[in-house]
Scaffold this motif. Structure first.
Motif, PDB file in Angstrom:
ATOM      1  N   GLN A 197       1.429   5.874 -12.263  1.00  0.00           N
ATOM      2  CA  GLN A 197       0.288   5.017 -12.405  1.00  0.00           C
ATOM      3  C   GLN A 197       0.834   4.428 -11.738  1.00  0.00           C
ATOM      4  O   GLN A 197       0.377   3.359 -10.787  1.00  0.00           O
ATOM      5  CB  GLN A 197      -0.268   4.338 -13.906  1.00  0.00           C
ATOM      6  N   LYS A 198       2.439   4.216 -12.205  1.00  0.00           N
ATOM      7  CA  LYS A 198       3.027   3.080 -11.293  1.00  0.00           C
ATOM      8  C   LYS A 198       3.000   3.218  -9.822  1.00  0.00           C
ATOM      9  O   LYS A 198       2.966   2.567  -9.332  1.00  0.00           O
ATOM     10  CB  LYS A 198       4.213   2.991 -12.034  1.00  0.00           C
ATOM     11  N   LYS A 199       3.701   4.708  -9.573  1.00  0.00           N
ATOM     12  CA  LYS A 199       3.498   5.365  -7.589  1.00  0.00           C
ATOM     13  C   LYS A 199       2.424   4.819  -7.421  1.00  0.00           C
ATOM     14  O   LYS A 199       2.435   4.475  -6.180  1.00  0.00           O
ATOM     15  CB  LYS A 199       4.122   6.872  -8.096  1.00  0.00           C
ATOM     16  N   PHE A 200       1.456   4.984  -8.149  1.00  0.00           N
ATOM     17  CA  PHE A 200       0.125   5.031  -7.686  1.00  0.00           C
ATOM     18  C   PHE A 200      -0.336   3.665  -7.203  1.00  0.00           C
ATOM     19  O   PHE A 200      -1.302   3.665  -6.440  1.00  0.00           O
ATOM     20  CB  PHE A 200      -1.443   5.081  -8.278  1.00  0.00           C
ATOM     21  N   LEU A 201      -0.213   2.619  -7.718  1.00  0.00           N
ATOM     22  CA  LEU A 201      -0.103   0.947  -7.805  1.00  0.00           C
ATOM     23  C   LEU A 201       0.516   0.250  -6.475  1.00  0.00           C
ATOM     24  O   LEU A 201       0.767   0.025  -5.881  1.00  0.00           O
ATOM     25  CB  LEU A 201       0.835  -0.251  -9.566  1.00  0.00           C
ATOM     26  N   ILE A 202       2.419   1.292  -6.639  1.00  0.00           N
ATOM     27  CA  ILE A 202       2.980   0.929  -5.321  1.00  0.00           C
ATOM     28  C   ILE A 202       2.411   1.224  -3.710  1.00  0.00           C
ATOM     29  O   ILE A 202       2.704   0.477  -3.068  1.00  0.00           O
ATOM     30  CB  ILE A 202       4.467   1.717  -5.566  1.00  0.00           C
ATOM     31  N   VAL A 203       2.079   2.386  -4.137  1.00  0.00           N
ATOM     32  CA  VAL A 203       0.730   3.024  -2.705  1.00  0.00           C
ATOM     33  C   VAL A 203      -0.314   1.760  -2.727  1.00  0.00           C
ATOM     34  O   VAL A 203      -0.075   1.771  -1.299  1.00  0.00           O
ATOM     35  CB  VAL A 203       0.594   4.179  -3.110  1.00  0.00           C
ATOM     36  N   LEU A 204      -0.643   1.855  -3.581  1.00  0.00           N
ATOM     37  CA  LEU A 204      -1.974   0.735  -3.443  1.00  0.00           C
ATOM     38  C   LEU A 204      -1.331  -0.430  -2.503  1.00  0.00           C
ATOM     39  O   LEU A 204      -2.300  -0.787  -1.846  1.00  0.00           O
ATOM     40  CB  LEU A 204      -2.637   0.686  -4.714  1.00  0.00           C
ATOM     41  N   GLY A 205      -0.423  -1.389  -3.549  1.00  0.00           N
ATOM     42  CA  GLY A 205       0.166  -2.247  -2.517  1.00  0.00           C
ATOM     43  C   GLY A 205       0.609  -2.251  -1.117  1.00  0.00           C
ATOM     44  O   GLY A 205       0.357  -2.851  -0.862  1.00  0.00           O
ATOM     45  N   ALA A 206       1.185  -1.114  -1.293  1.00  0.00           N
ATOM     46  CA  ALA A 206       2.031  -0.812  -0.143  1.00  0.00           C
ATOM     47  C   ALA A 206       0.250  -0.479   1.127  1.00  0.00           C
ATOM     48  O   ALA A 206       1.154  -1.268   2.114  1.00  0.00           O
ATOM     49  CB  ALA A 206       2.599   0.851   0.158  1.00  0.00           C
ATOM     50  N   MET A 207      -0.567  -0.668   1.425  1.00  0.00           N
ATOM     51  CA  MET A 207      -1.703  -0.411   1.921  1.00  0.00           C
ATOM     52  C   MET A 207      -2.314  -1.671   2.428  1.00  0.00           C
ATOM     53  O   MET A 207      -2.730  -1.765   3.493  1.00  0.00           O
ATOM     54  CB  MET A 207      -2.659   0.799   1.418  1.00  0.00           C
ATOM     55  N   LEU A 208      -1.957  -2.248   0.807  1.00  0.00           N
ATOM     56  CA  LEU A 208      -2.358  -3.452   0.836  1.00  0.00           C
ATOM     57  C   LEU A 208      -1.573  -4.429   1.963  1.00  0.00           C
ATOM     58  O   LEU A 208      -2.377  -5.100   3.187  1.00  0.00           O
ATOM     59  CB  LEU A 208      -2.601  -4.050  -0.263  1.00  0.00           C
ATOM     60  N   ALA A 209      -0.190  -4.287   1.937  1.00  0.00           N
ATOM     61  CA  ALA A 209       0.784  -5.291   2.822  1.00  0.00           C
ATOM     62  C   ALA A 209       0.427  -4.959   3.947  1.00  0.00           C
ATOM     63  O   ALA A 209       0.556  -5.233   4.891  1.00  0.00           O
ATOM     64  CB  ALA A 209       2.001  -4.333   2.345  1.00  0.00           C
ATOM     65  N   ILE A 210       0.503  -3.595   4.091  1.00  0.00           N
ATOM     66  CA  ILE A 210      -0.244  -3.073   5.718  1.00  0.00           C
ATOM     67  C   ILE A 210      -1.210  -3.364   6.788  1.00  0.00           C
ATOM     68  O   ILE A 210      -0.790  -3.529   7.935  1.00  0.00           O
ATOM     69  CB  ILE A 210       0.256  -1.056   5.663  1.00  0.00           C
ATOM     70  N   THR A 211      -2.168  -3.749   5.104  1.00  0.00           N
ATOM     71  CA  THR A 211      -3.735  -4.123   5.876  1.00  0.00           C
ATOM     72  C   THR A 211      -2.901  -6.015   6.235  1.00  0.00           C
ATOM     73  O   THR A 211      -3.635  -6.162   7.585  1.00  0.00           O
ATOM     74  CB  THR A 211      -4.995  -4.232   5.082  1.00  0.00           C
TER      75      THR A 211
END
Length: 38
Positions: A12-26
């Motif tokens: 779940q932590k890895k999923f949250l990091i990926v989600l945060g990275a996608m949001l930051a890129i957007t």
């Protein structure tokens, strides 16, 4: 198990990091687009 666990499992932590990275890129793409537009 709640969606936002105070102590998330490794997956779940890895999923949250990926989600945060996608949001930051957007957000970064949006800022660059608004700066580049005349």
């Amino acid at each position: 198990m709640p969606v936002l666990d105070p102590n998330p499992q490794n997956g779940q932590k890895k999923f949250l990091i990926v989600l945060g990275a996608m949001l930051a890129i957007t957000v970064i793409i949006g800022i660059v687009a608004s700066v580049a537009s005349p």
